[in-house]
Scaffold this motif. Structure first.
Motif, short mmCIF file in Angstrom:
data_model
loop_
_atom_site.label_atom_id
_atom_site.label_comp_id
_atom_site.label_asym_id
_atom_site.label_seq_id
_atom_site.Cartn_x
_atom_site.Cartn_y
_atom_site.Cartn_z
N ALA A 146 14.46 10.11 -22.57
CA ALA A 146 15.91 9.93 -22.48
C ALA A 146 16.65 10.96 -23.32
N SER A 147 16.17 11.23 -24.51
CA SER A 147 16.79 12.24 -25.38
C SER A 147 16.72 13.61 -24.74
N LEU A 148 15.56 13.98 -24.23
CA LEU A 148 15.39 15.28 -23.60
C LEU A 148 16.26 15.41 -22.35
N ALA A 149 16.43 14.32 -21.62
CA ALA A 149 17.26 14.35 -20.42
C ALA A 149 18.73 14.64 -20.75
N LYS A 150 19.14 14.31 -21.96
CA LYS A 150 20.52 14.57 -22.38
C LYS A 150 20.73 16.02 -22.79
N GLY A 151 19.65 16.78 -22.89
CA GLY A 151 19.75 18.21 -23.15
C GLY A 151 19.53 18.61 -24.60
N PRO A 152 19.33 19.92 -24.80
CA PRO A 152 19.03 20.45 -26.13
C PRO A 152 20.14 20.22 -27.16
N VAL A 153 21.39 20.22 -26.73
CA VAL A 153 22.48 20.03 -27.69
C VAL A 153 22.42 18.61 -28.25
N GLU A 163 13.02 8.79 -43.51
CA GLU A 163 13.92 9.78 -42.90
C GLU A 163 13.20 11.10 -42.63
N SER A 164 12.24 11.45 -43.48
CA SER A 164 11.45 12.66 -43.24
C SER A 164 10.64 12.54 -41.95
N ALA A 165 10.09 11.36 -41.71
CA ALA A 165 9.37 11.14 -40.45
C ALA A 165 10.32 11.32 -39.27
N ASP A 166 11.54 10.78 -39.40
CA ASP A 166 12.53 10.95 -38.33
C ASP A 166 12.87 12.43 -38.12
N VAL A 167 13.04 13.16 -39.23
CA VAL A 167 13.36 14.59 -39.15
C VAL A 167 12.26 15.35 -38.41
N LEU A 168 11.01 15.09 -38.78
CA LEU A 168 9.91 15.80 -38.12
C LEU A 168 9.85 15.48 -36.63
N TYR A 169 9.99 14.20 -36.29
CA TYR A 169 9.98 13.81 -34.88
C TYR A 169 11.11 14.52 -34.12
N HIS A 170 12.32 14.44 -34.64
CA HIS A 170 13.46 15.01 -33.91
C HIS A 170 13.41 16.54 -33.89
N LEU A 171 12.84 17.16 -34.91
CA LEU A 171 12.66 18.62 -34.88
C LEU A 171 11.71 19.00 -33.74
N LEU A 172 10.61 18.29 -33.60
CA LEU A 172 9.69 18.59 -32.51
C LEU A 172 10.30 18.32 -31.13
N VAL A 173 11.19 17.34 -31.05
CA VAL A 173 11.90 17.11 -29.79
C VAL A 173 12.84 18.29 -29.50
N VAL A 174 13.53 18.80 -30.52
CA VAL A 174 14.38 19.98 -30.34
C VAL A 174 13.54 21.17 -29.87
N TRP A 175 12.40 21.38 -30.52
CA TRP A 175 11.52 22.48 -30.08
C TRP A 175 11.15 22.32 -28.62
N ALA A 212 12.75 20.75 -26.29
CA ALA A 212 13.94 20.99 -25.48
C ALA A 212 14.22 22.48 -25.31
N ARG A 213 13.80 23.27 -26.27
CA ARG A 213 14.03 24.72 -26.24
C ARG A 213 12.78 25.53 -25.91
N GLY A 214 11.70 24.85 -25.55
CA GLY A 214 10.49 25.56 -25.13
C GLY A 214 9.71 26.21 -26.26
N ILE A 215 9.78 25.64 -27.44
CA ILE A 215 9.06 26.18 -28.59
C ILE A 215 7.92 25.23 -28.93
N GLY A 216 6.75 25.78 -29.14
CA GLY A 216 5.59 24.97 -29.50
C GLY A 216 5.25 25.07 -30.97
N LEU A 217 4.54 24.07 -31.45
CA LEU A 217 4.10 24.05 -32.85
C LEU A 217 3.31 25.30 -33.21
#
Length: 108
Positions: free
Chosen positions: A28-35, A63-75, A77-82
């Motif tokens: 659902a988050s990814l469907a809403k787009g990278p922004v 909150e750090s766990a949330d940050v890491l999760y959402h950072l990887l979702v942003v990646w 969304a933008r086609g960036i891999g770990l």
């Protein structure tokens, strides 16, 4: 140390991204787009900053766990891999932090 890794998290995000948005928060988050994904990452980063400045240990862990999760979702969304990010970290840590920073192109 936990056996769970960022690579594990990246794989989970990939699996959940393929699910229907009605069944997966990640999809659902990814469907809403990278922004949208980037804004959510920013919100979580601010919450981590607040927990850190207030000295709230467990809050910062959560909150750090949330940050890491959402950072990887942003990646994602933008086609960036770990692997791409880890390669950049490896390149940067091959020299001292001061030398690496000095070697970066100056912003115009």
């Amino acid at each position: 140390m936990s056996a769970f890794s960022l690579a594990d998290l990246e794989a989970i995000i990939a699996d959940r991204a393929a699910a229907p948005a009605s069944e997966s928060y990640t999809a659902a988050s990814l469907a809403k787009g990278p922004v949208h994904c980037a804004r959510k990452f920013g919100e979580e980063a601010i919450e981590a900053i607040i927990a850190a400045t207030e000295g709230h240990h467990q809050g910062l862990v959560a909150e750090s766990a949330d940050v890491l999760y959402h950072l990887l979702v942003v990646w994602r969304a933008r086609g960036i891999g770990l692997d791409e990010v880890m390669a950049e970290l490896a390149r940067r840590t091959a020299q001292s932090g001061h030398a690496e920073k000095a070697s970066r192109p100056k912003a115009s």
